[in-house]
Design a protein around this motif. Structure first.
Motif, PDB file in Angstrom:
ATOM      1  N   ARG A   1       0.838  -1.209   0.000  1.00 27.68           N
ATOM      2  CA  ARG A   1       0.000   0.000   0.000  1.00 27.68           C
ATOM      3  C   ARG A   1       0.868   1.253   0.000  1.00 27.68           C
ATOM      4  NH1 ARG A   1      -1.373   3.575   3.709  1.00 27.68           N
ATOM      5  NH2 ARG A   1      -3.412   4.554   3.665  1.00 27.68           N
ATOM      6  N   LYS A   2       1.833   1.301   0.904  1.00 27.26           N
ATOM      7  CA  LYS A   2       2.714   2.464   1.033  1.00 27.26           C
ATOM      8  C   LYS A   2       3.451   2.742  -0.280  1.00 27.26           C
ATOM      9  CE  LYS A   2       6.720   3.960   3.755  1.00 27.26           C
ATOM     10  NZ  LYS A   2       7.613   3.598   4.860  1.00 27.26           N
ATOM     11  N   TYR A   3       3.997   1.700  -0.881  1.00 30.37           N
ATOM     12  CA  TYR A   3       4.760   1.848  -2.124  1.00 30.37           C
ATOM     13  C   TYR A   3       3.875   2.372  -3.254  1.00 30.37           C
ATOM     14  CZ  TYR A   3       7.571   0.758  -6.201  1.00 30.37           C
ATOM     15  OH  TYR A   3       8.269   0.849  -7.384  1.00 30.37           O
ATOM     16  N   ILE A   4       2.727   1.768  -3.440  1.00 26.67           N
ATOM     17  CA  ILE A   4       1.844   2.173  -4.537  1.00 26.67           C
ATOM     18  C   ILE A   4       1.406   3.625  -4.376  1.00 26.67           C
ATOM     19  CG2 ILE A   4      -0.448   1.811  -5.556  1.00 26.67           C
ATOM     20  CD1 ILE A   4       0.114  -1.213  -5.251  1.00 26.67           C
ATOM     21  N   LEU A   5       1.050   4.022  -3.158  1.00 27.02           N
ATOM     22  CA  LEU A   5       0.616   5.402  -2.938  1.00 27.02           C
ATOM     23  C   LEU A   5       1.760   6.402  -3.105  1.00 27.02           C
ATOM     24  CD1 LEU A   5      -1.930   4.988  -0.003  1.00 27.02           C
ATOM     25  CD2 LEU A   5      -2.409   5.370  -2.442  1.00 27.02           C
ATOM     26  N   GLN A   6       3.012   5.959  -2.921  1.00 26.21           N
ATOM     27  CA  GLN A   6       4.163   6.838  -3.161  1.00 26.21           C
ATOM     28  C   GLN A   6       4.477   6.957  -4.652  1.00 26.21           C
ATOM     29  OE1 GLN A   6       7.299   5.060  -0.850  1.00 26.21           O
ATOM     30  NE2 GLN A   6       6.824   6.271   0.972  1.00 26.21           N
ATOM     31  N   LYS A   7       4.190   5.935  -5.411  1.00 26.63           N
ATOM     32  CA  LYS A   7       4.579   5.880  -6.817  1.00 26.63           C
ATOM     33  C   LYS A   7       3.477   6.281  -7.795  1.00 26.63           C
ATOM     34  CE  LYS A   7       8.755   4.650  -6.201  1.00 26.63           C
ATOM     35  NZ  LYS A   7       9.843   5.448  -6.742  1.00 26.63           N
ATOM     36  N   LEU A   8       2.291   6.521  -7.292  1.00 26.72           N
ATOM     37  CA  LEU A   8       1.166   6.913  -8.137  1.00 26.72           C
ATOM     38  C   LEU A   8       0.670   8.281  -7.665  1.00 26.72           C
ATOM     39  CD1 LEU A   8      -0.659   5.803 -10.435  1.00 26.72           C
ATOM     40  CD2 LEU A   8      -2.167   4.945  -8.658  1.00 26.72           C
ATOM     41  N   THR A   9       0.757   9.267  -8.553  1.00 31.58           N
ATOM     42  CA  THR A   9       0.327  10.624  -8.248  1.00 31.58           C
ATOM     43  C   THR A   9      -0.698  11.056  -9.288  1.00 31.58           C
ATOM     44  OG1 THR A   9       2.553  11.109  -7.428  1.00 31.58           O
ATOM     45  CG2 THR A   9       1.121  12.987  -7.833  1.00 31.58           C
ATOM     46  N   VAL A  10      -1.786  11.649  -8.815  1.00 31.47           N
ATOM     47  CA  VAL A  10      -2.857  12.051  -9.721  1.00 31.47           C
ATOM     48  C   VAL A  10      -3.252  13.499  -9.426  1.00 31.47           C
ATOM     49  CG1 VAL A  10      -5.209  11.561 -10.514  1.00 31.47           C
ATOM     50  CG2 VAL A  10      -3.713   9.674  -9.825  1.00 31.47           C
ATOM     51  N   PHE A  11      -3.394  14.275 -10.491  1.00 25.09           N
ATOM     52  CA  PHE A  11      -3.929  15.631 -10.412  1.00 25.09           C
ATOM     53  C   PHE A  11      -5.237  15.639 -11.187  1.00 25.09           C
ATOM     54  CE2 PHE A  11       0.458  16.253  -9.457  1.00 25.09           C
ATOM     55  CZ  PHE A  11       0.518  17.377  -8.634  1.00 25.09           C
ATOM     56  N   VAL A  12      -6.305  16.098 -10.545  1.00 23.29           N
ATOM     57  CA  VAL A  12      -7.610  16.205 -11.188  1.00 23.29           C
ATOM     58  C   VAL A  12      -7.919  17.682 -11.355  1.00 23.29           C
ATOM     59  CG1 VAL A  12     -10.077  15.732 -10.966  1.00 23.29           C
ATOM     60  CG2 VAL A  12      -8.403  14.033 -10.190  1.00 23.29           C
ATOM     61  N   ASN A  13      -8.142  18.080 -12.587  1.00 21.33           N
ATOM     62  CA  ASN A  13      -8.425  19.487 -12.914  1.00 21.33           C
ATOM     63  C   ASN A  13      -7.335  20.412 -12.376  1.00 21.33           C
ATOM     64  OD1 ASN A  13     -10.789  18.519 -14.101  1.00 21.33           O
ATOM     65  ND2 ASN A  13     -11.971  18.823 -12.240  1.00 21.33           N
ATOM     66  N   GLY A  14      -6.077  19.942 -12.461  1.00 19.46           N
ATOM     67  CA  GLY A  14      -4.935  20.749 -12.051  1.00 19.46           C
ATOM     68  C   GLY A  14      -4.620  20.738 -10.564  1.00 19.46           C
ATOM     69  N   LYS A  15      -5.410  20.021  -9.777  1.00 18.37           N
ATOM     70  CA  LYS A  15      -5.194  19.985  -8.324  1.00 18.37           C
ATOM     71  C   LYS A  15      -4.826  18.570  -7.878  1.00 18.37           C
ATOM     72  CE  LYS A  15      -8.458  23.688  -7.583  1.00 18.37           C
ATOM     73  NZ  LYS A  15      -9.767  24.074  -7.121  1.00 18.37           N
ATOM     74  N   PRO A  16      -3.900  18.461  -6.883  1.00 14.92           N
ATOM     75  CA  PRO A  16      -3.530  17.123  -6.397  1.00 14.92           C
ATOM     76  C   PRO A  16      -4.746  16.400  -5.819  1.00 14.92           C
ATOM     77  CG  PRO A  16      -2.381  18.859  -5.151  1.00 14.92           C
ATOM     78  CD  PRO A  16      -3.240  19.528  -6.168  1.00 14.92           C
ATOM     79  N   ALA A  17      -4.875  15.136  -6.162  1.00 11.36           N
ATOM     80  CA  ALA A  17      -6.004  14.331  -5.694  1.00 11.36           C
ATOM     81  C   ALA A  17      -5.568  13.455  -4.524  1.00 11.36           C
ATOM     82  CB  ALA A  17      -6.522  13.462  -6.833  1.00 11.36           C
ATOM     83  N   LYS A  18      -6.496  13.222  -3.611  1.00 12.08           N
ATOM     84  CA  LYS A  18      -6.247  12.324  -2.486  1.00 12.08           C
ATOM     85  C   LYS A  18      -6.642  10.911  -2.919  1.00 12.08           C
ATOM     86  CE  LYS A  18      -7.393  11.431   2.325  1.00 12.08           C
ATOM     87  NZ  LYS A  18      -8.124  10.174   2.370  1.00 12.08           N
ATOM     88  N   LEU A  19      -5.664  10.032  -2.926  1.00 15.93           N
ATOM     89  CA  LEU A  19      -5.910   8.651  -3.312  1.00 15.93           C
ATOM     90  C   LEU A  19      -6.238   7.826  -2.071  1.00 15.93           C
ATOM     91  CD1 LEU A  19      -4.113   9.858  -5.642  1.00 15.93           C
ATOM     92  CD2 LEU A  19      -3.386   7.538  -6.050  1.00 15.93           C
ATOM     93  N   THR A  20      -7.319   7.073  -2.161  1.00 11.07           N
ATOM     94  CA  THR A  20      -7.707   6.167  -1.084  1.00 11.07           C
ATOM     95  C   THR A  20      -7.441   4.739  -1.543  1.00 11.07           C
ATOM     96  OG1 THR A  20      -9.429   7.704  -0.361  1.00 11.07           O
ATOM     97  CG2 THR A  20      -9.594   5.427   0.419  1.00 11.07           C
ATOM     98  N   TYR A  21      -6.537   4.067  -0.851  1.00 13.04           N
ATOM     99  CA  TYR A  21      -6.196   2.677  -1.167  1.00 13.04           C
ATOM    100  C   TYR A  21      -7.266   1.792  -0.548  1.00 13.04           C
ATOM    101  CZ  TYR A  21      -3.262  -1.450  -1.833  1.00 13.04           C
ATOM    102  OH  TYR A  21      -2.765  -2.664  -2.218  1.00 13.04           O
ATOM    103  N   LEU A  22      -8.006   1.086  -1.386  1.00 13.95           N
ATOM    104  CA  LEU A  22      -9.116   0.265  -0.910  1.00 13.95           C
ATOM    105  C   LEU A  22      -8.709  -1.157  -0.569  1.00 13.95           C
ATOM    106  CD1 LEU A  22     -11.806   1.472  -3.485  1.00 13.95           C
ATOM    107  CD2 LEU A  22     -11.409   2.322  -1.148  1.00 13.95           C
ATOM    108  N   GLY A  23      -7.628  -1.626  -1.169  1.00 14.45           N
ATOM    109  CA  GLY A  23      -7.181  -2.994  -0.910  1.00 14.45           C
ATOM    110  C   GLY A  23      -6.622  -3.629  -2.161  1.00 14.45           C
TER     111      GLY A  23
END
Length: 169
Positions: free
Chosen positions: A80-102
């Motif tokens: 979980r920690k690794y994936i959330l560090q290596k995947l970054t998403v911006f929605v409409n130019g703003k950083p998005a909060k990613l929720t790891y579901l499993g």
């Protein structure tokens, strides 16, 4: 005579194996779907288990056991920690909060489930996916993006790990 044939085969076998050795292909696939009815972006990343175990062991210096009886909560935590560090998403130019579901396992692949909520209108999507790129120089991360009106795909590589998509309706 029979022993001579076996000796010749034993001598030739290493040469044959060296000349036909296959080069391993490093790839992950990430499906990104915008679901306006739920105001969410749903992400599923598919990564080969042996590759992600190798990178987690290299990065964190511990033995990782995914999809095995030996799998522990700490193994899932590092994934979980690794994936959330290596995947970054911006929605409409703003950083998005990613929720790891499993995650779940399918033969030799781990499927990681991630969600971004509160997306009422999708105008642009920028994704940086560097999963496995810190261990494998030739890693390719394929993104498939789906909205109600469009489907697009992008291949991200180490020298270009970001993709930006604009949506005009």
């Amino acid at each position: 005579m029979k022993n001579f044939k076996y000796l010749v085969l034993l001598a030739i076998f290493p040469v044959l194996m060296a000349s036909t050795s296959a080069h391993k292909f490093y790839v992950s696939t990430t499906n990104v779907e915008y679901v306006p009815e739920k105001a969410s972006i749903q992400i599923i990343s598919k990564i080969f288990i042996d590759d992600i175990e190798d990178v987690l062991e290299e990065r964190y210096g511990i033995d990782i056991h995914l999809a095995e009886k030996k799998e522990a909560e700490i193994d899932r935590s590092y994934l979980r920690k690794y994936i959330l560090q290596k995947l970054t998403v911006f929605v409409n130019g703003k950083p998005a909060k990613l929720t790891y579901l499993g995650q779940e396992y399918e033969t030799d692949v781990v499927k990681a489930y991630i969600e971004i909520t509160g997306v009422k209108d999708l105008k642009s999507l920028e994704i940086e996916n560097t999963i496995l790129m810190d261990l494998f120089d030739d890693q390719q991360n394929i993104l498939h993006i789906k909205t109600p009106s469009e489907r697009r795909s992008i291949i991200l590589k180490r020298d270009n790990p970001k993709g930006l998509l604009n949506f005009n309706r």
